[in-house]
Write an enzyme that holds these catalytic residues in place. Sequence first.
Site, short mmCIF file in Angstrom:
data_model
loop_
_atom_site.label_atom_id
_atom_site.label_comp_id
_atom_site.label_asym_id
_atom_site.label_seq_id
_atom_site.Cartn_x
_atom_site.Cartn_y
_atom_site.Cartn_z
CB CYS A 14 -0.86 -0.04 1.27
SG CYS A 14 -1.86 1.44 1.49
CB CYS A 73 -2.99 3.68 -5.78
SG CYS A 73 -4.29 2.80 -4.87
N1 DGL Z 1 -3.96 0.38 -2.15
C1 DGL Z 1 -3.58 1.49 -1.44
C2 DGL Z 1 -2.38 2.23 -1.98
O1 DGL Z 1 -1.53 1.66 -2.64
C3 DGL Z 1 -4.58 2.38 -0.76
C4 DGL Z 1 -6.00 2.50 -1.20
C5 DGL Z 1 -6.85 3.19 -0.12
O2 DGL Z 1 -7.14 2.54 0.88
O3 DGL Z 1 -7.16 4.38 -0.28
O4 DGL Z 1 -2.21 3.40 -1.73
#
Ligand code: DGL
Length: 268
Positions: A76, A190
């Site tokens: 993340c 993301c």
């Molecule tokens: N998948 C996550 C990232 O790479 C975050 C998505 C979220 O919870 O807003 O930032």
Amino acid sequence: MITQNKTIAVLDSGVGGLSIFETISKSLPELSIVYACDNKNFPYGPKSQEKVLQCISELAKNVISQFSPSLLVIACNTASTIALDSLRKTISIPIVGVVPAIKPAASISKTRVIGLLATPGTVQRPYTDQLVKDHAAHCLVIKVGSTKLVEMAEDKLRGISCNLETLRAELSPFFPEGKHSPIDTIVLGCTHFPLLLEELKNVIPKKVTWLDSSQAIAQRVATLVSPHTSCSKILTAVFTEMNNEARALIPYLTRLGFSEFEEISSRI
Ligand code: DGL
């Protein structure tokens, strides 16, 4: 440090980390993996730094206490750009973070105009500004933060198709001059966004190179684990809340090879 235990854990707020999981699992097919989804606190993108730090720290500690993995992947960008230093101070196993692939993007862009598509949190982090300063000072970096895209990726994995017009509108700041816009490279900062790659390619007015961090992460993990091949591999998906939205993911997760589905207990 090369770890001997064959289970690693991959953590995210939602399904985004599955894009990282899939690349790791392809390059290390014998590895058992716990995929931990903090769906109770999803999404991380619009939350304050303090809140995200608290959520990811609790998730990491609960996963360690329940599964004793040999390594954590914080799959993340939103959490990694805030929490890596703090997590590494309090957790003794190796931690691999995922941050936007600004450096490779800046080195391959010919026009020196690159896009960063990430969460609203990641696009405004000092960590991200520093990445740009260190590796892309010679480029114009256009940043777009979108929670809608994160939600669309979540929906897609539950069988709900994307609204392409909404997707096109979210990407429009990258293409102010349509097909004449100079941008030639877009960083998917993301982990949810590679799950929408086909749709993203379909709605933009010109061809660009899309970059994400999953290959680099899989290579890094491979240098840190030494899996036993004798034990059988198990893929486990855990949720901070086993609700209907989590259950709706089980068909997709089963297709990826997951066989165990649990609610993670809070032990801290
Ligand atoms: N998948 C996550 C990232 O790479 C975050 C998505 C979220 O919870 O807003 O930032």
